[in-house]
Motif scaffolding. Sequence first.
Motif, short mmCIF file in Angstrom:
data_model
loop_
_atom_site.label_atom_id
_atom_site.label_comp_id
_atom_site.label_asym_id
_atom_site.label_seq_id
_atom_site.Cartn_x
_atom_site.Cartn_y
_atom_site.Cartn_z
N ILE A 84 0.85 -1.20 0.00
CA ILE A 84 0.00 0.00 0.00
C ILE A 84 0.88 1.25 0.00
CG2 ILE A 84 -1.68 1.31 1.35
CD1 ILE A 84 -2.84 -1.34 2.29
N GLY A 85 1.93 1.25 0.81
CA GLY A 85 2.84 2.39 0.84
C GLY A 85 3.52 2.60 -0.49
N LEU A 86 3.94 1.50 -1.15
CA LEU A 86 4.56 1.63 -2.46
C LEU A 86 3.58 2.22 -3.48
CD1 LEU A 86 6.60 -1.69 -2.80
CD2 LEU A 86 7.43 0.58 -2.16
N ALA A 87 2.33 1.73 -3.44
CA ALA A 87 1.33 2.25 -4.37
C ALA A 87 1.10 3.73 -4.14
CB ALA A 87 0.02 1.47 -4.21
N ASP A 88 1.02 4.15 -2.91
CA ASP A 88 0.83 5.58 -2.62
C ASP A 88 2.01 6.40 -3.15
OD1 ASP A 88 -1.54 5.00 -1.41
OD2 ASP A 88 -0.75 5.01 0.62
N ARG A 89 3.24 5.89 -2.93
CA ARG A 89 4.42 6.64 -3.38
C ARG A 89 4.43 6.75 -4.91
NH1 ARG A 89 9.68 7.95 -1.84
NH2 ARG A 89 9.32 7.23 0.29
N VAL A 90 4.11 5.64 -5.60
CA VAL A 90 4.13 5.66 -7.06
C VAL A 90 3.03 6.57 -7.60
CG1 VAL A 90 3.70 4.23 -9.10
CG2 VAL A 90 5.18 3.38 -7.27
N GLU A 91 1.82 6.47 -7.04
CA GLU A 91 0.72 7.31 -7.53
C GLU A 91 0.96 8.77 -7.22
OE1 GLU A 91 -2.79 5.70 -5.84
OE2 GLU A 91 -2.70 3.82 -6.99
N ALA A 92 1.67 9.08 -6.13
CA ALA A 92 1.97 10.46 -5.80
C ALA A 92 2.85 11.10 -6.87
CB ALA A 92 2.65 10.55 -4.44
N LEU A 93 3.62 10.29 -7.58
CA LEU A 93 4.47 10.80 -8.65
C LEU A 93 3.79 10.70 -10.02
CD1 LEU A 93 7.91 9.30 -7.54
CD2 LEU A 93 7.03 11.60 -7.14
N GLY A 94 2.47 10.36 -10.02
CA GLY A 94 1.75 10.24 -11.28
C GLY A 94 2.01 8.94 -12.00
N GLY A 95 2.54 7.95 -11.30
CA GLY A 95 2.84 6.68 -11.93
C GLY A 95 1.78 5.64 -11.68
N THR A 96 2.02 4.42 -12.15
CA THR A 96 1.10 3.30 -11.97
C THR A 96 1.85 2.10 -11.44
OG1 THR A 96 1.42 2.55 -14.26
CG2 THR A 96 -0.40 4.09 -13.84
N LEU A 97 1.15 1.30 -10.64
CA LEU A 97 1.73 0.08 -10.08
C LEU A 97 0.77 -1.06 -10.41
CD1 LEU A 97 3.41 -0.47 -6.66
CD2 LEU A 97 1.53 -1.96 -7.32
N THR A 98 1.29 -2.10 -11.07
CA THR A 98 0.48 -3.25 -11.47
C THR A 98 1.05 -4.51 -10.83
OG1 THR A 98 0.03 -2.18 -13.59
CG2 THR A 98 -0.46 -4.53 -13.42
N LEU A 99 0.17 -5.28 -10.18
CA LEU A 99 0.59 -6.50 -9.48
C LEU A 99 -0.10 -7.69 -10.13
CD1 LEU A 99 2.07 -7.83 -7.04
CD2 LEU A 99 -0.07 -7.55 -5.76
N ASP A 100 0.69 -8.69 -10.49
CA ASP A 100 0.17 -9.95 -11.03
C ASP A 100 0.77 -11.07 -10.21
OD1 ASP A 100 -0.95 -11.94 -12.51
OD2 ASP A 100 0.46 -11.79 -14.18
N SER A 101 -0.07 -11.72 -9.40
CA SER A 101 0.46 -12.73 -8.47
C SER A 101 -0.50 -13.90 -8.33
CB SER A 101 0.73 -12.08 -7.10
OG SER A 101 1.31 -13.02 -6.21
N PRO A 102 -0.64 -14.73 -9.39
CA PRO A 102 -1.52 -15.91 -9.26
C PRO A 102 -0.92 -16.91 -8.27
CG PRO A 102 -0.25 -16.03 -11.29
CD PRO A 102 0.02 -14.67 -10.70
N ARG A 103 -1.78 -17.61 -7.58
CA ARG A 103 -1.31 -18.59 -6.59
C ARG A 103 -0.54 -19.70 -7.29
NH1 ARG A 103 -3.07 -17.69 -1.64
NH2 ARG A 103 -4.90 -16.36 -1.33
N GLY A 104 0.69 -19.92 -6.81
CA GLY A 104 1.54 -20.95 -7.40
C GLY A 104 2.28 -20.50 -8.63
N GLY A 105 2.07 -19.25 -9.06
CA GLY A 105 2.70 -18.79 -10.30
C GLY A 105 3.67 -17.66 -10.12
N GLY A 106 4.12 -17.41 -8.91
CA GLY A 106 5.07 -16.34 -8.69
C GLY A 106 4.40 -14.97 -8.68
N THR A 107 5.21 -13.95 -8.48
CA THR A 107 4.70 -12.57 -8.39
C THR A 107 5.47 -11.68 -9.34
OG1 THR A 107 4.09 -12.87 -6.07
CG2 THR A 107 4.34 -10.60 -6.86
N CYS A 108 4.71 -10.82 -10.06
CA CYS A 108 5.31 -9.86 -10.98
C CYS A 108 4.77 -8.48 -10.63
CB CYS A 108 5.00 -10.21 -12.44
SG CYS A 108 5.69 -9.01 -13.62
#
Length: 637
Positions: free
Chosen positions: A601-625
Motif C-alpha cells: 500500500i505504501g509503495l502504491a501511494d508513493r508511485v501514484e503520488a508521482l503520477g505513476g502506476t503500479l500493477t501486481l500480477d500474483s496468481p497462486r503458485g505462479g510467482g509474483t510480478c
Amino acid sequence: MSRTRGGLISRMVLATGALLLIVGAAFGVLLFSINEQRTTARVTRHAQQVFDAVGDVERLADDAQTRQVQYFVTGDAGYVADWQVATADLPRATEHLEQIATTSQERHHAERIAQISRSFVDDYSMPVMDAARRGDPNARDAATMREGDRRIAELHAEAQTLRMTERQIVDTSDARIDRLVQQEILAVVGGLAGSALVIALVGWYQTRVIVQPIRRVAAMADRLASGDLSTRLPETGTVEIGRLERFFNVMAASLERGYRELTERVETQIALRRIATLVARGVPPAEVTAAVAAELGQLIDTESVRIVRYEPDGTGTVVAAWGGADLDLPVGARMPLDGRNVTAMVLRTGKPARIDDFTEATGVLGTHLRERGLRAAVGAPIHVEGRLWGVVASGTACEEPPAPNAEARLAEYTDLIGTAIANTQARADLIASRSRFVLATDQARRRIERDLHDGVQQRLISLGLNLRRIQECVPTDLPELREELSAVVAGLTGTVDDVRELSRGVHPAILSEGGLRPALRALARRSGVAVELDVRLDARLPEPVEVAAYYVVAESLTNAAKHAGATVVSVRADVDDHQLRLVVRDDGVGGAEAGHGSGLIGLADRVEALGGTLTLDSPRGGGTCLEVRLPLDEAAL
C-alpha cells in the motif's frame, strides 16, 4: 354522412343482434337439455342407491333365514354366530333404506320393507332360535320353517314392488331425455345454419366496406414500418374509414417527428458518453472542453461554439473553440464582459441566455461579433463546485435563429464540463499534495541519515577510539579491566555498525551519491534471495523517481525472501517513452494482493503520488510480478 355512419353502425348492431339471438336460442335449448340430463342422472343414481339398499336388506334377511335353517338341520353352533351377525345388520340396512327414500311411494315401500324385516326378526326368527337352543322340538318342525319362508317371500315381494316403482321413474326420465336430445339436434342444426348465414352476410359486407380499405392502410403501414416515414394515405374513405386514414397520416407524421427527436437524443447521449469517458479517464480540462465544443457544434448544427472562463477581473478567456474562424476568437483570447451579449448576460444572471437578433448586442464583445457577421447566439452557464465558472456559447450567421431548445441542449453539457474541471483540479491538487508529502518524507529521511552519519555515528567512533587509548594505558597487572574495556570497545563497534546499517535503511547514501544503478546492486548483494539485475539506465534520473524505484525493489526483495519462498528474483529497469519502467519478478508461491499489507500500500501511494502506476500480477503458485511505471517529466517538475 350521419345517416351513412348510423347505417353502418345499425347494420353491424342488427347483424350482431341476430347472431346473438340465434346462438342464444340454440344455447338456451342446450342448457335446458343439459339441466334435464343432470336431473335424470341424479334420478338414475338415486334409483341405483335404492336398488343397492334393497339388495342389502334382502341379502341379510336371506342370510338370517339360511343360517337359522342350517342350525336347525345340523345343530352346529357356528351357524348361530352368522345368524346373529345377519340379524344385527338387518335393522341398520332397513334404516338406511328409509333414509334414502325421498318420494312418497319410496317411503311407503321402504316403511313396509322395514316393518316386514322387524317382524321377521322380532316376531319369528329370535323366538324360534331361542326355543331351538333350549331344545324345544316344535322350533324345528316344518311348519315353523314354512313360516320363515313365507315372511322372506313377503319381503322379496315388497322389494320387487319398490324396484318396479324405481324402474318406472328411470324409464320415464330416459324417455324425456330422448325427446330432449331430438330438440338439441334441431337447435344445433338450426343455430349453425342461421349463424353461418348471418356470418356470411356480415363477412361480405365487412369485406366490401371495411377490409379492402384496411388492406390499403396495412400496405401503407408496412411501408411505414420498413422506414418510409414519409408515407401518407389518400383520405378518400368515408366515416370511420376516412377517420382511420386521417389518423394514420397523423400517426405517420408523429412518428417521423419522434424519429427525428429520438435520433437527436441518441446522438446527444452518445456524445455525452464520449465526454463522460474523457472525464472518467481524468484527461486535462483543455481536452475535455475542446471535445465538448466539437460535439456541441455537430449536435446542434451551429456554426461556432466557444467555451469561456470567467476571470476575477471581469474579463473572459476562451478555453475551447470550434468553428467560426471568422469570429477571431481563438483559444486563449481574452475580452472584457460588458454590454448586452450572451457571455455578459450569463455572467450577470447565472442563467441560460439567448439573443435572436444581434443588432441589439452591445459591449466590446457584442460589437466585435456583430461586425464579423454573427446574427444570433445562445449560452448556458458552467458551474464548478457551486460557483459560476464560465459559459458555453453557440453562434450562427444564418438569418434563422437557433432552435428553441438550443439553450437546453447546451445546458446538458455544462454539468459534465464543470465535473471535468472540478475532477481535474482535485486530481492535480491531490497529486501535488502527495508529491509534496513524499518529497518532505524523503528530505526527512536524508536529514535523519545525515544526522546519524555526521552526529551519532561520528561520536560513537570517537568514543571507541578514546576507549582504545584508555585500554592501552591500563597496567598489565589489571587484566580484568583490560578485558572489560575490550568488551565495551567491541560493543561500541557493533553499535556503530548498527547505526551505519540503520542510516543506510533510512536513506541510502549510495543512492544519493551514485544513483539508482549502484543502489540496486547494493540491494542485490544484501538480498537473501539470488537476484538477476538488468538495469538499462544511461544517466541519472530525477531524485523522487530514483527513491521510489529503490524502495519498490527493496520492498519486493524483502517480500520475496520473507513471504514468497522464492529462489530467484529478476529486476529489470529501463526508460521507455519518457517513463521509467521497473519490473520485479520472482518464482515464489504467489497470492500477493495489492490491497493487503502496509508495504505494498505504501509503495502504491508513493508511485501514484508521482503520477505513476503500479500493477501486481500474483496468481497462486505462479510467482509474483510487480510492474511500476513512473513519468520522468512530471517527476522532474
